[in-house]
Motif scaffolding. Structure first.
Motif, short mmCIF file in Angstrom:
data_model
loop_
_atom_site.label_atom_id
_atom_site.label_comp_id
_atom_site.label_asym_id
_atom_site.label_seq_id
_atom_site.Cartn_x
_atom_site.Cartn_y
_atom_site.Cartn_z
N LEU A 127 0.83 -1.20 0.00
CA LEU A 127 0.00 0.00 0.00
C LEU A 127 0.87 1.25 0.00
N SER A 128 0.49 2.19 -0.83
CA SER A 128 1.19 3.47 -0.90
C SER A 128 0.16 4.57 -1.05
N CYS A 129 0.42 5.70 -0.41
CA CYS A 129 -0.50 6.83 -0.51
C CYS A 129 -0.21 7.68 -1.74
N ALA A 130 0.74 7.23 -2.58
CA ALA A 130 1.06 7.99 -3.78
C ALA A 130 -0.15 8.09 -4.70
N ALA A 131 -0.90 6.97 -4.78
CA ALA A 131 -2.15 6.99 -5.55
C ALA A 131 -3.28 7.32 -4.58
N HIS A 132 -3.73 8.54 -4.60
CA HIS A 132 -4.71 8.99 -3.62
C HIS A 132 -6.06 8.36 -3.89
N PRO A 133 -6.82 8.12 -2.84
CA PRO A 133 -8.18 7.59 -3.04
C PRO A 133 -9.02 8.54 -3.88
N LEU A 134 -9.97 7.99 -4.59
CA LEU A 134 -10.85 8.80 -5.42
C LEU A 134 -11.65 9.76 -4.56
N GLY A 135 -11.58 11.04 -4.86
CA GLY A 135 -12.32 12.02 -4.08
C GLY A 135 -13.81 11.85 -4.25
N VAL A 136 -14.53 12.02 -3.17
CA VAL A 136 -15.97 11.82 -3.23
C VAL A 136 -16.66 12.92 -4.02
N ASP A 137 -15.95 14.04 -4.24
CA ASP A 137 -16.57 15.13 -4.97
C ASP A 137 -16.32 15.02 -6.46
N LYS A 138 -15.55 14.01 -6.90
CA LYS A 138 -15.28 13.84 -8.31
C LYS A 138 -16.41 13.09 -8.98
N GLN A 139 -16.50 13.29 -10.28
CA GLN A 139 -17.54 12.61 -11.05
C GLN A 139 -17.19 11.13 -11.18
N LEU A 140 -18.12 10.26 -10.86
CA LEU A 140 -17.91 8.83 -11.00
C LEU A 140 -18.30 8.43 -12.41
N SER A 141 -17.35 7.90 -13.15
CA SER A 141 -17.61 7.54 -14.54
C SER A 141 -17.80 6.04 -14.68
N ALA A 142 -18.51 5.63 -15.71
CA ALA A 142 -18.74 4.22 -15.97
C ALA A 142 -17.46 3.57 -16.45
N PRO A 143 -17.16 2.33 -16.06
CA PRO A 143 -15.92 1.67 -16.46
C PRO A 143 -16.00 1.17 -17.89
N ALA A 144 -14.84 0.91 -18.46
CA ALA A 144 -14.79 0.31 -19.78
C ALA A 144 -15.30 -1.12 -19.71
N ALA A 145 -15.72 -1.65 -20.82
CA ALA A 145 -16.29 -3.00 -20.85
C ALA A 145 -15.28 -4.02 -20.34
#
Length: 601
Positions: A573-591
């Motif tokens: 685990l590393s904090c370099a990749a920050h968790p997704l902010g709750v205020d960001k737009q949640l986009s649909a994943p690729a197939a």
């Protein structure tokens, strides 16, 4: 008279007051009358409350918990009602479906797995509205917090002979749950049979399970005993053969130290403690310090071989603080598991409840109180009619409620949360076997075959209402992604987190420790307790800083360190990749991809 019947003390006193001024003879007559009234009341049948039904069973039911004799045939002993439960749930659902079939429309089995039909499903000549964002949509008359019917409980004390539906072998890979097989598995008429758990234990092991002298810890005792009986490489020993046992399993929650037969200090090299108590504190033999020194050779000497702790995590108001047990030798994490009683006979493709949250919130249990409140607020703000946000039943750890499971099997999304100051409960594993999309706060307890956010489950911040709301919005608006995670999580839990899986994890870790002590060839197991402890200790500081669980991988373990010399390094685990902010737009994943909905780095 008091010793005969405490419950009728008031009746006896009233009669005595009337007779107080009478002569000695009349007083004697009144005493006799009071005794007769007490005896009559004591012998008259009563209708026990649901909470007391289990405890009003005859005392001989305790003998049903005694370890069985050697298992040399493909037979196992499970509870009659535990097996009948899934049949009863299935029958109830079938009856409901038959009554509503004329007015309801449902998605097909294929659509449940994200394969859209060429034409919309039509019922009574009306086309689908095209606005449904759930698994299925049904304008039924289900009310918010609908009044509960009379509660039914399952008696878990009557054993029967049960033919093991799974291959009598270990190790085994278990059922292939890859996407191309998922629909076939879900359509199987007996889910517990078609989805075979994966096992690793290679050594035939003789185990003695300490008796159950009290009525506490019933459900966990059943889970442990069921797992032992279902494991092909485990031979359960009777008390007269306890000397032959390789390991002695002691569950203190159902066997207090002063009542158990497993207190002999000579057992310490074989004694495996399964501690299911709430809170992170460890238990110890209830004896005087000088007696402990005499029995075990010193104040700091162990009284056990291995100690598995359910509440392995120290939390405060839902926030992970630390792992408090690394300073104690041979203390390892343990989680609950899916009991066979939880598993439905058939997978339910037709669900009417949009969101289910049956948490029992209290002022002391802050995480559950606020999560239950948030889900209720969410239902009102989104005008969701088909939602349940209250306690379904009054069952406890000693009972299994049919109404509770019927509600869960009929739900698309289930929201639950861990206790405020520790981690681990039955509710999560009960939910995982329903096939619903499970929302829960992050699991910091190291566990084999970890539940991955966005792949098997949805993690939310139990201190952030916006995070929960945004994720509920996203998955209700992206039904295909929700179904994918729900099905993945269900099949994954059924393969890797059954009661037999829990026992396999404990015994393969014990086998590894014994091999290390005896300096024999080390077994090539993965996800052992030793490996999980080592990786958790290495990532503990990062977990606190990142507010995210650690990373674990299925690599072979030599002892406490995973042997990664021949594989790619495992990213911690590393904090370099920050968790997704709750205020960001949640986009649909690729197939076919996991998408960007995950918790942590």
């Amino acid at each position: 008279t008091t010793s005969i019947c405490d419950s009728c003390t008031s009746i006896r006193l009233n009669i005595m007051l009337v007779c107080k001024s009478s002569v000695f003879v009349w007083t004697s007559v009144c005493m006799a009358l009071a005794v007769l009234v007490c005896v009559w009341q004591w012998q008259s049948p009563a209708s026990p409350s649901p909470q007391r039904r289990l405890f009003d069973a005859p005392l001989q039911f305790l003998t049903n918990f005694q370890p069985q004799k050697t298992i040399d045939k493909p037979l196992e002993f499970l509870s009659t009602e535990h097996i009948k439960q899934s049949q009863a749930v299935s029958h109830s659902k079938d009856t409901t479906k038959a009554k509503e079939s004329a007015t309801s429309k449902h998605y097909s089995e294929v659509e449940f797995l994200d394969i859209k039909p060429d034409k919309p499903v039509v019922s009574q000549g009306k086309k689908s509205s095209g606005t449904d964002i759930h698994f299925q949509h049904d304008k039924s008359e289900l009310k918010v917090n609908k009044p509960k019917p009379k509660e039914e409980f399952v008696n878990i004390h009557k054993p029967i002979d049960f033919v093991n539906p799974h291959p009598i072998q270990s190790p085994r890979e278990g059922t292939d749950i890859s996407p191309q097989h998922q629909l076939t598995l879900l359509k199987c008429p007996k889910q517990s049979t078609c989805i075979v758990p994966q096992l690793q234990l290679a050594k035939k092991t003789k185990v003695y399970l300490c008796k159950h002298p009290t009525r506490h810890g019933v459900r966990f005792y059943y889970i442990a005993r069921e797992g032992l009986l279902m494991h092909p490489n485990v031979e359960l020993m009777t008390e007269d053969r306890i000397a032959e046992a390789d390991f002695i399993i002691y569950p203190p929650g159902s066997a207090p130290w002063h009542l158990t037969e497993c207190t002999d200090p000579s057992y310490k090299s074989r004694l495996i403690v399964l501690d299911e108590f709430d809170g992170h504190q460890l238990i110890a033999p209830t004896i005087k310090p000088e007696e402990y020194v005499e029995r075990y050779g010193g104040r700091n000497k162990k009284w056990y071989f291995m100690y598995f702790k359910r509440s392995f995590v120290r939390r405060l108001d839902g926030d992970f603080k630390r792992y408090p047990h690394f300073a104690h030798p041979d203390v390892y994490p343990m989680t609950y598991a899916i009991a066979e009683a939880y598993i439905p006979t058939e997978f339910n493709f037709q669900r009417e409840i949009d969101i289910l949250c049956t948490l029992r919130g209290t002022k002391a249990m802050t995480t559950r109180m606020r999560t239950q409140t948030w889900v209720a607020e969410y239902g009102v703000s989104r005008n969701i009619k088909q939602i349940v946000t209250s306690q379904v039943n009054t069952a406890t750890r000693t009972t299994v409620s049919l109404a509770y499971f019927q509600q869960m099997f009929n739900s698309r999304i289930i929201v639950t949360v861990n206790p405020a100051d520790w981690e681990g409960d039955f509710r999560l594993w009960e939910s995982l076997c329903t096939g619903a999309l499970i929302f829960v706060d992050p699991l910091y307890v190291p566990h084999p075959f970890p539940l991955v956010g966005g792949e098997h489950i949805v993690y939310f911040d139990n201190n952030n209402k916006t995070d929960l709301f945004s994720k509920l919005d996203y998955y209700r608006a992206n039904a295909q992604e929700a179904r994918r995670i729900a099905v993945n999580g269900y099949l994954y839990a059924m393969k890797y987190h059954r009661t037999v899986s829990m026992i396999d994890y404990i015994l393969r870790s014990a086998h590894l420790k014994k091999a290390m002590e005896e300096k024999t060839e080390l077994p090539r197991y993965y996800y052992t307790a030793q490996y999980l402890n080592y990786e958790a200790a290495a990532q503990e500081k990062a977990m606190v800083a990142c507010k995210s669980p650690g990373n674990y991988a299925p690599v072979p373990s030599d002892h406490h360190i995973a042997n990664i010399s021949y594989v790619h390094p495992i990213p911690r685990l590393s904090c370099a990749a920050h968790p997704l902010g709750v205020d960001k737009q949640l986009s649909a994943p690729a197939a076919g991809k996991q998408g960007n909905i995950r918790f942590g780095g």
